[in-house]
Design a protein around this motif. Structure first.
Motif, PDB file in Angstrom:
ATOM      1  N   LEU A 109       0.825  -1.205   0.000  1.00  0.00           N
ATOM      2  CA  LEU A 109       0.000   0.000   0.000  1.00  0.00           C
ATOM      3  C   LEU A 109       0.869   1.268   0.000  1.00  0.00           C
ATOM      4  CD1 LEU A 109      -2.779  -1.068   2.545  1.00  0.00           C
ATOM      5  CD2 LEU A 109      -3.036  -0.774   0.069  1.00  0.00           C
ATOM      6  N   GLU A 110       1.917   1.245   0.808  1.00  0.00           N
ATOM      7  CA  GLU A 110       2.810   2.401   0.841  1.00  0.00           C
ATOM      8  C   GLU A 110       3.536   2.587  -0.491  1.00  0.00           C
ATOM      9  OE1 GLU A 110       5.362   1.684   4.165  1.00  0.00           O
ATOM     10  OE2 GLU A 110       3.919   2.438   5.648  1.00  0.00           O
ATOM     11  N   ALA A 111       3.948   1.473  -1.090  1.00  0.00           N
ATOM     12  CA  ALA A 111       4.625   1.566  -2.390  1.00  0.00           C
ATOM     13  C   ALA A 111       3.690   2.121  -3.453  1.00  0.00           C
ATOM     14  CB  ALA A 111       5.142   0.188  -2.797  1.00  0.00           C
ATOM     15  N   GLY A 112       2.418   1.741  -3.410  1.00  0.00           N
ATOM     16  CA  GLY A 112       1.455   2.246  -4.380  1.00  0.00           C
ATOM     17  C   GLY A 112       1.225   3.742  -4.229  1.00  0.00           C
ATOM     18  N   ASP A 117       1.883   9.524 -10.602  1.00  0.00           N
ATOM     19  CA  ASP A 117       1.092   9.619 -11.839  1.00  0.00           C
ATOM     20  C   ASP A 117       0.650   8.230 -12.316  1.00  0.00           C
ATOM     21  OD1 ASP A 117       1.481  12.393 -11.869  1.00  0.00           O
ATOM     22  OD2 ASP A 117       3.429  12.145 -12.849  1.00  0.00           O
ATOM     23  N   ALA A 118       0.160   7.412 -11.391  1.00  0.00           N
ATOM     24  CA  ALA A 118      -0.263   6.065 -11.781  1.00  0.00           C
ATOM     25  C   ALA A 118      -1.541   6.140 -12.591  1.00  0.00           C
ATOM     26  CB  ALA A 118      -0.476   5.217 -10.540  1.00  0.00           C
ATOM     27  N   SER A 119      -1.602   5.299 -13.607  1.00  0.00           N
ATOM     28  CA  SER A 119      -2.815   5.240 -14.421  1.00  0.00           C
ATOM     29  C   SER A 119      -3.866   4.406 -13.709  1.00  0.00           C
ATOM     30  CB  SER A 119      -2.491   4.624 -15.781  1.00  0.00           C
ATOM     31  OG  SER A 119      -2.078   3.268 -15.617  1.00  0.00           O
ATOM     32  N   ALA A 120      -5.086   4.475 -14.206  1.00  0.00           N
ATOM     33  CA  ALA A 120      -6.180   3.691 -13.621  1.00  0.00           C
ATOM     34  C   ALA A 120      -5.872   2.197 -13.689  1.00  0.00           C
ATOM     35  CB  ALA A 120      -7.486   4.014 -14.341  1.00  0.00           C
ATOM     36  N   ILE A 125      -4.329  -2.915 -11.049  1.00  0.00           N
ATOM     37  CA  ILE A 125      -3.417  -4.059 -10.922  1.00  0.00           C
ATOM     38  C   ILE A 125      -2.777  -4.087  -9.527  1.00  0.00           C
ATOM     39  CG2 ILE A 125      -1.263  -5.050 -11.754  1.00  0.00           C
ATOM     40  CD1 ILE A 125      -2.007  -4.020 -14.555  1.00  0.00           C
ATOM     41  N   GLY A 126      -2.354  -2.909  -9.074  1.00  0.00           N
ATOM     42  CA  GLY A 126      -1.747  -2.835  -7.747  1.00  0.00           C
ATOM     43  C   GLY A 126      -2.730  -3.209  -6.645  1.00  0.00           C
ATOM     44  N   THR A 127      -3.973  -2.763  -6.809  1.00  0.00           N
ATOM     45  CA  THR A 127      -4.997  -3.079  -5.803  1.00  0.00           C
ATOM     46  C   THR A 127      -5.284  -4.570  -5.775  1.00  0.00           C
ATOM     47  OG1 THR A 127      -6.000  -0.893  -6.100  1.00  0.00           O
ATOM     48  CG2 THR A 127      -7.338  -2.600  -5.060  1.00  0.00           C
ATOM     49  N   GLU A 128      -5.373  -5.194  -6.932  1.00  0.00           N
ATOM     50  CA  GLU A 128      -5.622  -6.641  -6.998  1.00  0.00           C
ATOM     51  C   GLU A 128      -4.476  -7.425  -6.359  1.00  0.00           C
ATOM     52  OE1 GLU A 128      -6.227  -7.464 -11.092  1.00  0.00           O
ATOM     53  OE2 GLU A 128      -8.347  -6.851 -11.088  1.00  0.00           O
ATOM     54  N   ALA A 129      -3.253  -6.979  -6.612  1.00  0.00           N
ATOM     55  CA  ALA A 129      -2.090  -7.670  -6.028  1.00  0.00           C
ATOM     56  C   ALA A 129      -2.089  -7.534  -4.507  1.00  0.00           C
ATOM     57  CB  ALA A 129      -0.802  -7.098  -6.617  1.00  0.00           C
ATOM     58  N   THR A 130      -2.419  -6.350  -4.032  1.00  0.00           N
ATOM     59  CA  THR A 130      -2.447  -6.118  -2.586  1.00  0.00           C
ATOM     60  C   THR A 130      -3.563  -6.924  -1.921  1.00  0.00           C
ATOM     61  OG1 THR A 130      -1.586  -3.876  -2.921  1.00  0.00           O
ATOM     62  CG2 THR A 130      -2.584  -4.366  -0.793  1.00  0.00           C
ATOM     63  N   LEU A 131      -4.734  -6.972  -2.584  1.00  0.00           N
ATOM     64  CA  LEU A 131      -5.853  -7.753  -2.056  1.00  0.00           C
ATOM     65  C   LEU A 131      -5.482  -9.232  -1.985  1.00  0.00           C
ATOM     66  CD1 LEU A 131      -8.761  -7.944  -1.097  1.00  0.00           C
ATOM     67  CD2 LEU A 131      -9.479  -8.094  -3.498  1.00  0.00           C
TER      68      LEU A 131
END
Length: 200
Positions: A109-112, A117-120, A125-131
């Motif tokens: 979460l901190e890395a995200g 300027d992250a795209s949607a 993808i980051g949220t799915e990996a964290t979940l």
């Protein structure tokens, strides 16, 4: 009785003979009495020694049993103290493993958040990996989802009905899940919020 024997014998003897004979008879009778008493005294002494030996043996056995009892009592006390210490440690550090498994989730979460300027798509993808990390951490700690599929018989121990809706399925069955529930080690942490089919 000794005097009677001596009187009978001395009746037919001279004075000199009487004196010698009396002394001889006294010596013989005394020797006979001593020999008769000797075995009895020896037996009594032997019996006394046997009793003293038994008493000494019982005292030694009693001391041994008392020592064994004290040792067993001390060992039981030490075992109880160790068990209490282990229970106290277990209570104190019960969440240590669970907290450790959540650290990678916090790191992700901190890395995200560092990506300005992250795209949607990157955020998704980051949220799915964290979940996925979070679910893995929960499962390792025996925290399991309660998410009954449609048509599952309503279970008040695991489900909480929010409303009853008309549906083309058996009455009193789950229609949809509004919020997943969770259990830990077969104990419900939170029931699943569901809608239930109404009777037709």
């Amino acid at each position: 009785m000794l005097d009677i024997r001596l009187s009978i014998i001395s009746f037919s003897m001279s004075e000199n003979e009487k004196t010698n004979t009396n002394q001889d008879l006294k010596d013989q009778i005394q020797s006979s009495v001593s020999s008769e008493k000797g075995p009895l005294d020896a037996g009594s002494a032997g019996h006394g020694d046997s009793l003293e030996g038994e008493i000494a043996s019982l005292k030694a056995k009693n001391a041994e049993l008392a020592d064994n009892y004290l040792r067993a009592k001390a060992e039981a006390e030490n075992a109880r103290r160790r068990a209490e210490e282990e229970i106290a440690k277990a209570r104190k550090f019960a969440v240590e493993g669970f907290a450790e498994s959540l650290l990678p989730v916090a790191d992700s979460l901190e890395a995200g958040l560092l990506i300005k300027d992250a795209s949607a798509e990157q955020i998704r993808i980051g949220t799915e990996a964290t979940l996925k990390q979070l679910k893995s951490a929960l499962e390792r700690n025996k925290v399991l989802e309660i998410s009954p599929p449609a048509g599952t018989k309503f279970d008040p121990h695991h489900h909480q009905a929010i409303s009853m809706v008309p549906a083309e399925q058996e009455a009193n069955t789950v229609v949809s899940v509004l919020q997943k529930g969770y259990s830990i080690a077969e104990r419900v942490l939170r029931p699943a919020l569901v809608t239930v089919s109404a009777p037709k």
